[in-house]
Write a protein that holds these residues in place. Structure first.
Motif, PDB file in Angstrom:
ATOM      1  N   TYR A 319       0.797  -1.415  -0.297  1.00  0.00           N
ATOM      2  CA  TYR A 319       0.170  -0.187   0.205  1.00  0.00           C
ATOM      3  C   TYR A 319       1.018   1.269   0.264  1.00  0.00           C
ATOM      4  O   TYR A 319       0.623   2.227  -0.426  1.00  0.00           O
ATOM      5  N   ARG A 320       1.610   1.172   1.063  1.00  0.00           N
ATOM      6  CA  ARG A 320       2.814   2.366   1.234  1.00  0.00           C
ATOM      7  C   ARG A 320       3.781   2.786  -0.404  1.00  0.00           C
ATOM      8  O   ARG A 320       3.510   3.517  -0.456  1.00  0.00           O
ATOM      9  N   SER A 321       3.681   1.181  -1.136  1.00  0.00           N
ATOM     10  CA  SER A 321       4.857   1.673  -2.313  1.00  0.00           C
ATOM     11  C   SER A 321       3.888   2.743  -3.471  1.00  0.00           C
ATOM     12  O   SER A 321       3.853   3.572  -4.022  1.00  0.00           O
ATOM     13  N   ASP A 322       2.601   2.038  -3.225  1.00  0.00           N
ATOM     14  CA  ASP A 322       1.124   2.478  -4.030  1.00  0.00           C
ATOM     15  C   ASP A 322       1.196   4.369  -4.151  1.00  0.00           C
ATOM     16  O   ASP A 322       0.960   5.131  -4.547  1.00  0.00           O
ATOM     17  N   GLU A 323       1.126   4.388  -2.636  1.00  0.00           N
ATOM     18  CA  GLU A 323       0.328   5.317  -1.786  1.00  0.00           C
ATOM     19  C   GLU A 323       2.015   6.833  -2.353  1.00  0.00           C
ATOM     20  O   GLU A 323       1.833   7.755  -2.673  1.00  0.00           O
ATOM     21  N   TYR A 324       2.947   6.339  -2.216  1.00  0.00           N
ATOM     22  CA  TYR A 324       4.234   7.291  -2.426  1.00  0.00           C
ATOM     23  C   TYR A 324       4.572   7.369  -3.664  1.00  0.00           C
ATOM     24  O   TYR A 324       5.192   8.880  -4.098  1.00  0.00           O
ATOM     25  N   LEU A 325       3.965   6.091  -4.786  1.00  0.00           N
ATOM     26  CA  LEU A 325       4.113   6.772  -5.989  1.00  0.00           C
ATOM     27  C   LEU A 325       3.485   7.921  -6.607  1.00  0.00           C
ATOM     28  O   LEU A 325       3.734   9.041  -6.902  1.00  0.00           O
ATOM     29  N   TRP A 326       2.022   7.919  -6.035  1.00  0.00           N
ATOM     30  CA  TRP A 326       0.890   9.058  -6.179  1.00  0.00           C
ATOM     31  C   TRP A 326       1.466  10.358  -5.538  1.00  0.00           C
ATOM     32  O   TRP A 326       1.214  11.227  -5.662  1.00  0.00           O
ATOM     33  N   TRP A 327       1.768  10.238  -4.329  1.00  0.00           N
ATOM     34  CA  TRP A 327       2.266  11.422  -3.346  1.00  0.00           C
ATOM     35  C   TRP A 327       3.471  12.184  -4.354  1.00  0.00           C
ATOM     36  O   TRP A 327       3.236  13.702  -4.078  1.00  0.00           O
ATOM     37  N   GLN A 328       4.477  11.956  -4.373  1.00  0.00           N
ATOM     38  CA  GLN A 328       5.572  12.419  -5.144  1.00  0.00           C
ATOM     39  C   GLN A 328       4.767  13.544  -6.320  1.00  0.00           C
ATOM     40  O   GLN A 328       5.945  13.927  -6.599  1.00  0.00           O
ATOM     41  N   VAL A 329       3.819  12.345  -7.123  1.00  0.00           N
ATOM     42  CA  VAL A 329       3.237  13.406  -7.654  1.00  0.00           C
ATOM     43  C   VAL A 329       2.551  14.889  -7.253  1.00  0.00           C
ATOM     44  O   VAL A 329       3.703  15.969  -7.088  1.00  0.00           O
TER      45      VAL A 329
ATOM     46  N   MET B 139      -4.436  17.696 -10.263  1.00  0.00           N
ATOM     47  CA  MET B 139      -3.647  16.999 -11.001  1.00  0.00           C
ATOM     48  C   MET B 139      -4.111  18.209 -11.871  1.00  0.00           C
ATOM     49  O   MET B 139      -4.759  19.119 -11.395  1.00  0.00           O
ATOM     50  N   TYR B 217       1.356  18.810 -13.437  1.00  0.00           N
ATOM     51  CA  TYR B 217       0.906  19.089 -11.728  1.00  0.00           C
ATOM     52  C   TYR B 217       1.664  19.258 -11.036  1.00  0.00           C
ATOM     53  O   TYR B 217       2.961  20.010 -11.926  1.00  0.00           O
ATOM     54  N   ASP B 263      -7.529   7.977  -1.763  1.00  0.00           N
ATOM     55  CA  ASP B 263      -5.757   7.864  -1.843  1.00  0.00           C
ATOM     56  C   ASP B 263      -5.998   6.502  -2.759  1.00  0.00           C
ATOM     57  O   ASP B 263      -4.518   6.423  -2.063  1.00  0.00           O
ATOM     58  N   ASN B 266      -6.478   7.045  -6.253  1.00  0.00           N
ATOM     59  CA  ASN B 266      -5.611   7.173  -7.597  1.00  0.00           C
ATOM     60  C   ASN B 266      -3.916   7.087  -8.289  1.00  0.00           C
ATOM     61  O   ASN B 266      -3.780   7.282  -9.547  1.00  0.00           O
ATOM     62  N   PRO B 267      -3.424   6.468  -7.089  1.00  0.00           N
ATOM     63  CA  PRO B 267      -2.883   5.698  -7.072  1.00  0.00           C
ATOM     64  C   PRO B 267      -2.640   5.117  -8.456  1.00  0.00           C
ATOM     65  O   PRO B 267      -1.795   4.352  -9.053  1.00  0.00           O
ATOM     66  N   LEU B 270      -3.271   6.409 -11.428  1.00  0.00           N
ATOM     67  CA  LEU B 270      -1.870   7.174 -12.082  1.00  0.00           C
ATOM     68  C   LEU B 270      -1.210   5.773 -12.927  1.00  0.00           C
ATOM     69  O   LEU B 270      -0.488   5.985 -13.785  1.00  0.00           O
ATOM     70  N   LYS B 271      -1.139   4.576 -12.142  1.00  0.00           N
ATOM     71  CA  LYS B 271      -0.449   4.162 -12.348  1.00  0.00           C
ATOM     72  C   LYS B 271      -0.779   3.155 -14.511  1.00  0.00           C
ATOM     73  O   LYS B 271      -0.626   3.192 -15.027  1.00  0.00           O
ATOM     74  N   MET B 338      10.881   9.096   1.968  1.00  0.00           N
ATOM     75  CA  MET B 338      10.041   7.788   1.847  1.00  0.00           C
ATOM     76  C   MET B 338       9.899   7.600   0.052  1.00  0.00           C
ATOM     77  O   MET B 338      10.066   7.060  -0.153  1.00  0.00           O
ATOM     78  N   ILE B 339       9.753   9.346  -0.432  1.00  0.00           N
ATOM     79  CA  ILE B 339       9.546   9.319  -1.961  1.00  0.00           C
ATOM     80  C   ILE B 339      10.913   8.736  -2.459  1.00  0.00           C
ATOM     81  O   ILE B 339      10.983   7.401  -3.720  1.00  0.00           O
ATOM     82  N   ARG B 342      11.672   4.782  -2.234  1.00  0.00           N
ATOM     83  CA  ARG B 342      10.133   3.886  -2.281  1.00  0.00           C
ATOM     84  C   ARG B 342      10.274   2.885  -3.068  1.00  0.00           C
ATOM     85  O   ARG B 342       9.604   1.606  -2.682  1.00  0.00           O
TER      86      ARG B 342
END
Lengths: 345, 345
Positions: A319-329, B139, B217, B263, B266-267, B270-271, B338-339, B342
Motif C-alpha cells: 500500500y505504501r509503495s502505491d501511496e508514495y508513487l502518487w504522493w510524489q506527483v 492534478m 501537476y 488516496d 488515485n495511485p 495513475l499507474k 520515503m519518496i 520508495r
C-alpha cells in the motif's frame, strides 16, 4: 464465554468506562478520547455515556488494551504498538518505522483493507478497534549533543521503546524504557543522552528544551501513528446497531479532530522552542539509510516466525509503495512549492 | 421569516432531501454524500432520512447551494468555490490557488477558526456548512502540447473556472467555462487546448488520456479542496440537538472517507494512465512563480473592495504560513525520504 444478549431497546441507557493510556496533561492525545465520549453523549442525549479515566486511575497506561480485552473496562484509548510484547503485529496498525504518513494511514485503514485486517487480528484478543486519533509525523527527539553519523549513535542511551528501539539498537543505540515522567530527570542528569516523545506541543510541556539542546527530525518510526479506541468485542456485540454506528462515527470524527488539533498547536510551540534556543537538526541521510536497512532486516527476522506479522507488513508495504508513487506527483510537489515560497505570501 | 419551532420529540421521523453538484458516475465525490446520508440513517435507525439527488435531478449542479439557501432542498453537497459569482469569499472555504493542503485545511476549519468564519459568512445566505469531503491535491490537467514557459501559456484555451481561471488569465491563458460532459469533445476537436478536472481516478473515467497526451501537476489552485455539506439554517435550527450532533459527526466522518478513498483510488488509476502512454509533466518553476505572483495581485484587487474576502484571505494566509513552517520540519522531510527510498522496500 456465552455471548451477552443483544440489547433489544433501541435507545437504552448505557454507562461504559474507557481507560486512556495518557495523563490528562497531554490534553490533545488524552483530549481525543474526551472529544470522542462527548460526541457519543451528544448524539444519544446522554443515554450512552462513556466515562473516561486517565492512565493509572483504573489501570496503568500501558495496560489499557488488556483491561479492554478482559472487560475490566468496556473501552480504551491507546496506541496498539504499546502491545508488541504480545505480538509485534500490533505495531503495524499504529505505526512502524518508515510506515505510512497520517493521511495514507487513514486510507489504508478505512479504504485499503487495513481495519479489516486489524480487527481480524484484534478479534483473537476479544477486542474490536477504531482509529481515533493521529499525531501526524512525530519529531525524532531531544539529544544532548549533535549526532551526524551512524558512528555517533554507538552506545547512545536513548529513551525509545518498542520496535523503534529494536531498530535503533541495530545501529548502535542502547534503548531505554522510561515512563513519561522519568524522562526529564534522566535527561537532566545525563543518565540518558537522548529521548523521543511526540512533537513540539507535547514535548514543550515536558520541558525537554531545558535539558537537551538539539531537536532532531523526522521521527521516522512514527510517520503518522494511529491512536485507537478499543472496545471489548462481546460488549460491542450487545450494542444496538444505532449505538454501534454512533460509536463508529464518533471515533472517525475524533480521529480527524486530534490531527487537526496537533496541526494547530505544533507550529506555535515550534516557534516558541526555536525562539528559546532549541536547535533543529535533520537526521542525516546516512542515519536514515542505515535505519531503513535495519528496519527491513528486522521485518525479515520477525516474519520468519510470525505469519500474522508477515502478512500484515507485506500488505502495508504494498500500500505504501502505491501511496508514495502518487504522493510524489501532486501532493509532494505542491508542498515543495509552498514551502519554498512560504515567505513570499 | 418566522423561525420554525424546534421539534420537541427527541427522535422524530424526518425526511430531508440533499442535492449533489455531481453526477453519480463520479462515485467518490458523489459517493461522499451517499456515505454521509447512510451514516445519518444508521445512527437514527432510519428515522432521519436524507434522500440524495444527483446534479440535475432537482436543480442543476451549480445551483446546489442556492437550492439550500432558498429551501428548495434542506441540504446540498457541493464545493463552495462554485459560488464565487455571488462573492469571491466563498472560494476560500473550499480552496484557492496556493491555499492549504488537505490536512492543513482540516486544521484551519476545525481548529483554527475557519468553520466559525465560514458559518458567519454562510449565515448571510441562511445556510450552515460542514466539511464533508476532500480530494487532496488535484492534478493540473490535460494539455495537448507541452508547456514549459509562461510564454507557452499565451492564448492557451483552457477549461478552468472560477478564481483559478482569473489567475491563469493574468498569465495569458484564455479560460473556458465548460460543463464536465463538454470537456472531452472540445479537447478532442481542439476547440480547447487544455482542461483540468480532478485527479487520476476521476479524469481517467472521462477519458481525457485519449485526447491529450500531457498530464501536468500539481493543480496549484486546489491544494486540498473541501467539499461541503450545506444545510438550510432555519431547517437546521428545527433539529433536535441529537440530530444536529449526528449530522455533524456524519459529515466529519464523510470528510475523511472521501480523502481516504481518493488516496486509495488515485495511485491505481495513475499507474494505468502512465502504462497507457500518458506523459506526466510538472509545471515549471517559472510558471508556478508567475501564477503565485498573479494570485497575490488578484487578492489585492479583490480585497480593496471586499472586506469579507480581505479578512478571510488574510486569516487563511497567516494560518498557512504557520502550517508550512511546521510542515517543512517533520512531515515534509519524512515524505521526502520515503519518496526517495520508495523502491528500496
Amino acid at each position: 464465554a456465552v455471548a451477552s444478549p443483544a440489547i433489544a431497546q433501541s435507545a437504552p441507557e448505557i454507562k461504559w468506562r474507557m481507560t486512556s493510556s495518557f495523563p490528562k496533561s497531554l490534553d490533545t492525545i488524552y483530549g481525543g478520547a474526551d472529544y470522542f465520549a462527548k460526541q457519543v453523549a451528544e448524539m444519544t442525549d446522554n443515554k450512552f455515556q462513556i466515562q473516561l479515566f486517565a492512565a493509572g486511575e483504573i489501570v496503568p497506561g500501558l495496560q489499557a488494551f488488556d483491561a479492554t480485552a478482559n472487560n475490566t473496562v468496556e473501552m480504551s484509548h491507546t496506541v496498539s504498538y504499546y502491545y508488541v510484547g504480545k505480538d509485534p503485529t500490533f505495531a503495524i496498525f499504529a505505526s512502524v518505522p518508515f510506515g505510512l504518513n497520517a493521511r495514507q494511514q487513514n486510507s489504508w485503514l478505512y479504504q485499503g483493507g487495513g481495519n479489516e485486517l486489524a480487527n481480524e487480528f484484534f478479534k483473537k484478543f476479544g477486542v474490536i478497534g477504531f482509529p481515533c486519533g493521529n499525531t501526524g509525523t512525530q519529531m525524532g527527539g531531544w539529544f544532548r549533543k549533535e549526532i551526524k553519523t551512524v558512528a555517533d549513535l554507538s552506545g547512545l542511551k536513548m529513551r525509545i521503546g518498542g520496535i523503534a528501539g529494536q531498530v535503533l539498537q541495530k545501529v548502535g543505540v542502547v534503548p531505554q524504557q522510561l515512563a513519561g515522567g522519568d524522562i526529564y530527570p534522566s535527561l537532566e542528569k545525563g543518565t540518558i543522552d537522548a529521548a523521543e516523545w511526540v512533537g513540539p506541543y507535547d514535548d514543550e510541556k515536558l520541558g525537554f528544551q531545558k535539558v537537551a539542546k538539539y531537536y532532531y527530525y523526522p521521527g521516522f518510526w512514527e510517520g503518522g501513528p494511529t491512536v485507537h479506541a478499543f472496545c471489548n468485542l462481546e460488549k460491542w456485540n450487545t450494542l444496538p446497531k444505532t449505538y454501534q454506528a454512533i460509536l463508529t462515527n464518533a471515533a472517525a470524527n475524533a480521529n480527524t479532530w486530534m490531527a487537526a488539533r496537533y496541526d494547530m498547536q505544533n507550529p506555535v510551540a515550534l516557534k516558541r522552542l526555536v525562539a528559546g534556543g532549541t536547535q533543529l537538526r535533520p537526521f542525516s541521510n546516512e542515519i536514515l539509510d542505515a535505519c531503513l536497512k535495519a528496519t527491513n532486516e528486522l521485518w525479515g527476522e520477525i516474519s520468519a516466525t510470525n505469519p500474522d506479522f508477515k502478512k500484515t507488513i507485506e500488505t502495508m508495504q504494498a500500500y505504501r509503495s502505491d501511496e508514495y508513487l502518487w504522493w510524489q506527483v501532486a501532493e509532494y510537489t505542491y508542498d515543495s512549492f509552498m514551502i519554498r515560497s512560504r515567505t513570499r505570501g
